[in-house]
Design an enzyme around this catalytic site. Structure first.
Site, short mmCIF file in Angstrom:
data_model
loop_
_atom_site.label_atom_id
_atom_site.label_comp_id
_atom_site.label_asym_id
_atom_site.label_seq_id
_atom_site.Cartn_x
_atom_site.Cartn_y
_atom_site.Cartn_z
N ASP A 224 3.37 31.87 -19.50
CA ASP A 224 2.47 31.39 -18.46
C ASP A 224 2.09 31.96 -17.50
OD1 ASP A 224 1.29 29.32 -16.80
OD2 ASP A 224 2.91 27.74 -16.83
N PHE A 225 1.14 31.87 -17.12
CA PHE A 225 0.00 32.54 -15.86
C PHE A 225 1.22 32.80 -14.89
CE2 PHE A 225 -2.50 34.30 -18.53
CZ PHE A 225 -3.80 34.42 -17.84
N ALA B 128 -1.62 25.81 -19.58
CA ALA B 128 -1.17 27.07 -20.01
C ALA B 128 0.41 26.16 -20.70
CB ALA B 128 -0.01 27.99 -18.89
N CYS C 156 -26.71 43.82 -23.43
CA CYS C 156 -27.76 43.45 -24.67
C CYS C 156 -27.25 41.40 -24.90
CB CYS C 156 -28.44 44.30 -25.71
SG CYS C 156 -27.14 43.94 -26.46
N THR D 152 0.35 20.95 -18.18
CA THR D 152 -0.28 22.19 -17.10
C THR D 152 0.38 20.94 -15.45
OG1 THR D 152 -2.64 21.71 -15.97
CG2 THR D 152 -2.31 20.16 -17.29
N SER D 153 0.13 21.98 -14.59
CA SER D 153 0.91 21.39 -12.97
C SER D 153 -0.59 20.51 -12.70
CB SER D 153 1.66 22.73 -12.91
OG SER D 153 0.09 24.20 -12.39
N ASN E 77 4.24 16.84 -18.72
CA ASN E 77 5.03 18.23 -18.30
C ASN E 77 6.55 18.63 -18.00
OD1 ASN E 77 3.72 20.31 -17.89
ND2 ASN E 77 3.95 20.39 -15.39
N GLN F 96 -7.09 25.04 -20.52
CA GLN F 96 -7.67 25.81 -19.97
C GLN F 96 -7.11 27.29 -20.52
OE1 GLN F 96 -5.14 23.46 -17.03
NE2 GLN F 96 -6.41 23.96 -15.51
N ASN F 97 -6.38 26.67 -21.26
CA ASN F 97 -6.49 28.08 -22.57
C ASN F 97 -7.54 28.94 -22.99
OD1 ASN F 97 -4.00 27.70 -21.46
ND2 ASN F 97 -3.69 26.16 -22.84
N ILE F 98 -6.83 30.49 -23.26
CA ILE F 98 -8.11 30.79 -23.54
C ILE F 98 -7.79 32.07 -24.57
CG2 ILE F 98 -8.83 31.80 -21.40
CD1 ILE F 98 -7.33 34.72 -21.43
N ASP F 99 -6.92 31.39 -25.89
CA ASP F 99 -6.33 31.73 -26.90
C ASP F 99 -6.43 31.46 -28.57
OD1 ASP F 99 -4.59 29.59 -27.06
OD2 ASP F 99 -3.25 29.93 -25.78
ZN ZN Z 1 -25.48 46.01 -25.91
#
Ligand code: ZN
Length: 240
Positions: A34-35, A24, A132, A190-191, A213, A103-106
């Site tokens: 950071d979360f 993060a 689907c 990251t921690s 860090n 680990q980030n999703i951005d």
């Molecule tokens: Zn669908």
């Protein structure tokens, strides 16, 4: 501090198989909170604890509340890559860096130009119909209201690893392989407190592990070079 930056510069000059593992803290300088930091997401007021909302069972039982939280607190579509993202992309383009494991999703690494990115926790930029499996982009989530539905009537779910969900095994396997083969491992922002971060680092067996860090981590003793500063600050001082 300058001595440490100098050593980092020298190691990077000598290396040709660097792997970066980040969390993060890599994105905080892009304005993404950071979360788990003290003033971060988890201490903000919300109807349910964020840990509960971002779980598989909550998503299934209350997708409307999930999406309210998700759109408010997990999508930062104005965020831009910072000097850490840019430097990592540059290191890859000149052949020194083989892989970014995040680990980030951005999606900021890709936005900065990184090609080989393993997103252990998924990405807000990929979304799938649970019925689907049709793909939907981030704009579809942002432009829909309430729970986003597929044309087939199924619920669209972000390709983000929620609590109670497993990480993608192929991604984990690839991450282990890159870390095992790396001649230099840079761990930043990251921690190392969250699964599977700490476990992955154990696969590195050589003597150039750099830990960057702001705060202490349980792995500080493992580091061959420990820099207690923000990753953006440190990377902005690199020579490459
Ligand atoms: Zn669908």
């Amino acid at each position: 501090m300058e001595d440490k930056i100098e050593l980092l510069n020298r190691w990077i000059e000598e290396a040709d198989n660097i792997v970066f593992f980040g969390g993060a803290g890599v994105s905080t300088e892009s304005g993404i909170p950071d979360f788990r930091s003290v003033d971060g997401l988890y201490n903000q007021q919300y109807k349910y604890p964020p840990e509960s909302i971002i779980s598989r069972s909550f998503f299934q039982s209350n997708p409307l509340e999930f999406y309210r939280f998700y759109r408010d607190r997990m999508i930062y579509d104005e965020a831009k890559p910072n000097s850490a993202h840019k430097m990592l992309a540059r290191l890859e383009s000149i052949g020194k860096l083989k892989c970014v494991i995040t680990q980030n999703i951005d999606g900021l690494h890709q936005m900065a130009g990184s090609k080989n990115v393993i997103e252990l926790h998924g990405s807000i930029h990929r979304n799938y119909c649970m019925r689907c499996h049709r793909f939907y982009d981030l704009a579809y989530i942002e432009n829909s209201e309430g729970v986003p539905y597929c044309e087939c009537g199924g619920i669209v779910k972000p390709d983000v690893v929620l609590y109670e969900e497993c990480l993608n095994e192929d991604d984990l396997k690839k991450a282990v392989e890159y870390i095992s083969n790396a001649d230099m491992l840079i761990v930043g922002g990251t921690s190392l407190g969250v699964y599977p971060a700490a476990g992955l680092i154990d696969y590195y067996s050589k003597d150039k592990i750099v830990l960057i860090n702001k705060s202490a981590t349980p792995y500080d003793g493992r580091a061959n070079l420990l820099i207690n500063d923000s990753i953006g600050q440190v990377f902005s001082k690199l020579r490459v």
